[in-house]
Design an enzyme around this catalytic site. Structure first.
Site, short mmCIF file in Angstrom:
data_model
loop_
_atom_site.label_atom_id
_atom_site.label_comp_id
_atom_site.label_asym_id
_atom_site.label_seq_id
_atom_site.Cartn_x
_atom_site.Cartn_y
_atom_site.Cartn_z
N LYS A 123 60.76 24.22 70.00
CA LYS A 123 60.54 22.98 70.75
C LYS A 123 59.66 22.04 69.95
O LYS A 123 58.66 22.46 69.37
CB LYS A 123 59.90 23.30 72.10
CG LYS A 123 59.91 22.12 73.04
CD LYS A 123 59.67 22.56 74.49
CE LYS A 123 58.19 22.60 74.83
NZ LYS A 123 57.98 23.02 76.24
N LYS A 169 57.70 18.06 70.00
CA LYS A 169 57.23 16.94 70.81
C LYS A 169 57.84 15.64 70.28
O LYS A 169 57.98 15.48 69.06
CB LYS A 169 55.70 16.85 70.74
CG LYS A 169 54.99 18.11 71.22
CD LYS A 169 55.06 18.26 72.73
CE LYS A 169 54.27 19.48 73.21
NZ LYS A 169 54.26 19.61 74.65
N ASP A 194 60.43 17.48 73.83
CA ASP A 194 59.48 17.33 74.95
C ASP A 194 58.74 16.01 74.79
O ASP A 194 58.03 15.81 73.81
CB ASP A 194 58.49 18.51 74.91
CG ASP A 194 57.50 18.49 76.06
OD1 ASP A 194 57.55 17.56 76.89
OD2 ASP A 194 56.66 19.41 76.13
N ASN A 232 56.64 14.68 77.21
CA ASN A 232 55.37 14.66 77.95
C ASN A 232 55.16 13.36 78.74
O ASN A 232 54.08 12.76 78.69
CB ASN A 232 54.19 14.92 77.00
CG ASN A 232 54.10 16.38 76.60
OD1 ASN A 232 54.52 16.76 75.50
ND2 ASN A 232 53.60 17.22 77.50
N GLU A 279 62.60 17.37 77.69
CA GLU A 279 61.63 17.79 78.71
C GLU A 279 60.69 16.64 79.07
O GLU A 279 60.25 15.90 78.20
CB GLU A 279 60.82 18.96 78.13
CG GLU A 279 59.74 19.51 79.01
CD GLU A 279 59.10 20.77 78.41
OE1 GLU A 279 59.75 21.46 77.59
OE2 GLU A 279 57.94 21.05 78.74
N GLU A 300 56.32 21.17 84.77
CA GLU A 300 54.93 21.58 84.55
C GLU A 300 53.94 20.69 85.28
O GLU A 300 52.82 21.10 85.55
CB GLU A 300 54.60 21.62 83.05
CG GLU A 300 54.49 20.26 82.41
CD GLU A 300 54.14 20.34 80.92
OE1 GLU A 300 55.07 20.51 80.13
OE2 GLU A 300 52.97 20.20 80.56
N ASP A 308 55.36 25.96 87.00
CA ASP A 308 54.05 26.23 86.40
C ASP A 308 53.24 27.02 87.41
O ASP A 308 53.07 26.60 88.56
CB ASP A 308 53.37 24.91 86.05
CG ASP A 308 52.03 25.12 85.40
OD1 ASP A 308 51.88 24.73 84.24
OD2 ASP A 308 51.13 25.67 86.05
N HIS A 332 56.98 26.94 82.40
CA HIS A 332 56.05 26.31 81.47
C HIS A 332 54.92 27.29 81.19
O HIS A 332 54.39 27.91 82.11
CB HIS A 332 55.48 25.05 82.12
CG HIS A 332 54.32 24.45 81.38
ND1 HIS A 332 53.04 24.39 81.90
CD2 HIS A 332 54.25 23.88 80.17
CE1 HIS A 332 52.24 23.79 81.03
NE2 HIS A 332 52.95 23.48 79.97
N ALA A 333 54.54 27.42 79.90
CA ALA A 333 53.42 28.31 79.58
C ALA A 333 52.54 27.73 78.48
O ALA A 333 51.85 28.47 77.78
CB ALA A 333 53.95 29.69 79.19
N GLY A 334 52.53 26.42 78.35
CA GLY A 334 51.75 25.78 77.29
C GLY A 334 50.32 25.53 77.70
O GLY A 334 49.90 24.37 77.77
N GLU A 369 58.58 29.82 77.91
CA GLU A 369 57.75 29.29 76.82
C GLU A 369 56.75 30.34 76.34
O GLU A 369 56.26 31.16 77.11
CB GLU A 369 57.00 28.04 77.32
CG GLU A 369 56.24 27.34 76.21
CD GLU A 369 55.76 25.95 76.62
OE1 GLU A 369 55.68 25.69 77.84
OE2 GLU A 369 55.50 25.13 75.71
#
Lengths: 294, 294
Positions: free
Chosen positions: B80, B82, B110, B112, B136, B163, B186, B213-215, B244
């Site tokens: 992934k 950004k 992603d 954001n 995303e 998320e 999340d 989501h696991a960031g 993730e």
């Protein structure tokens, strides 16, 4: 402020698919030339309001009847009642209020988010006989699609919401989805005057009247500014527009609202009118204020 | 827990127009008989994961290339990156990553929340050449209708979000509006396991894969439980599902995740795996911990 100055204060991120800075500027320019006349009108007669004081849940039938009669004596023309705890109670109480206010005055209903979507539609069927003008917060304030489904099902009763809508992105979608007929901005839920301006201008573009929420301490003091600005600078219309009024705790404010014949007279002091009296703050301060020591 | 016991934990208020307790129970019953085989599979090979470590904004092109190569060496198949700060940078960086991972591996993007709705659609046009699997958070997480518009415009690229989605009512609408192809629950944004269950079961009903989501610190420890449960009890499928993984700060946890060949091995200790080591808490406590005194 000029239209350009007002627009420069508005956060447009995430709403430009519904309202661009150019469109916002055009709305404000359109009404600029006639502002002075509306300002004069506001100073003379004030902005129309409705009362929520008669229809709280938990009042006995006799108390509701008494409060409605008092409201009529004070000159109110629009009455709001709470619904949603028990449908047969709601039907009986709506009957009492409609009986007292007659067919020519206006009744609104407020469910405070209690229903699921299909439940809201079902519950409004028997309540429609009392000809409510709007049903407020029929379900979760985050549920744009739910509000749209309810709006379609309960028409011509209008759906109202906004006091718990968190930001301009939710309002944008409520407009895009034709989910509401009344936009109830809240001066404290949104991110200040700047975000309120964004919502007001979207409402104007989508033809939805703004009827601010004021059911909380100090909210009447806040939102009178927004409604008067909406009329003078943004919508230039009072059609289907009315601002909530609750007669509670104004005595604690340095610049309390001034009501006249069920209308807000425009505040004449500088500021947002929500400074609280230092005596009140001292008296109720926890845990050392006199109110707590008693 | 039996299907009925699981369903009794789920908050259904405001979502029954999309999922009833009966429907949720039926989903869980449908997969009950085959749970043991999936549990055995999870214990043996684990749940598939992807890495976000290579594609952060602000890394030089050389660093991105190096990190992707390291990721390939570690056996990762999904990468992934950004996007959204600068479109020409995004195009160049996507080219580098695609060049390194080849056509057979998977690239996700992603944004954001950085774009407005129409801007997201415009920006994805030149990025489509790199064949991203999903985009995303292309815009505000509250914008259900915006996500739906973007999803329609960028297909077959899928839209992923979650998320920053606050509750089951937003997720419900994302499903109803066909706004997302990947549901990124999340564990900490939603109101605990109970609300996560509501979203998982709606996702299953609407046929949308759950890719948590696991960031964030500890999120990998949390969401491994949710993904494994989703597979064993809810969806019974790994199609288009991947969780993730970020390789940061696991050393501070008493029961850190165990990864094997780019997959989460199921946690074997009781609890939610997010207890932090007391040494870590002491060392970093503000302002008296050793880390601050140094």
């Amino acid at each position: 402020m000029s239209p350009e100055e007002v627009v420069s204060c508005i956060p447009f991120r995430h709403i430009t698919d519904a309202l661009t800075p150019q469109e916002a500027t055009e709305i404000l320019r359109r009404n600029k030339g006639t502002k002075a006349a509306r300002e004069e009108e506001m100073r003379a007669v004030g902005y129309p309001a409705y009362t929520t004081s008669a229809g709280w849940l938990g009042y006995s039938d006799d108390k509701v009847r008494l409060l409605v009669r008092e409201g009529l004596a004070e000159g109110w023309s629009h009455f709001k009642m709470k619904v949603g705890r028990d449908l047969s109670d709601d039907i009986r109480r709506a009957g009492i209020i409609r009986e007292e206010i007659g067919a020519e005055r206006t009744l609104m209903m407020d469910a405070n988010q209690i229903w699921d979507v299909d439940q809201a539609i079902d519950c409004m069927k028997p309540l429609a006989q009392f000809n409510p003008w709007w049903i407020e917060e029929p379900t979760s304030p985050d549920d744009v699609l739910g509000h749209a489904k309810i709006a379609k099902a309960v028409a011509p009763i209008g759906v109202a919401t906004g006091e718990a809508c968190q930001n301009r992105v939710i309002f944008k979608q409520l407009f895009q989805a034709k989910a509401i007929s009344f936009c109830q901005i809240d001066s404290c839920r949104l991110a200040g005057v700047n975000e309120v301006l964004a919502v007001m201008l979207m409402a104007e573009k989508f033809g939805v009247p703004v009827c601010p929420h004021a059911g909380g301490v100090g909210l009447c003091e806040y939102v009178q500014h927004l409604s008067v600005f909406d009329y003078i600078a943004v919508s230039a219309s009072l059609d289907n527009r009315i601002t909530e009024y609750v007669d509670h705790l104004h005595e604690h404010f340095v610049y309390p609202v001034t009501m006249k014949d069920g209308r807000y007279l425009p505040p004449m002091d500088p500021g947002y009118s929500i400074e609280m009296k230092s005596e009140s703050l001292d008296y109720y301060e926890f845990p050392d204020g006199e109110a707590w020591r008693k």
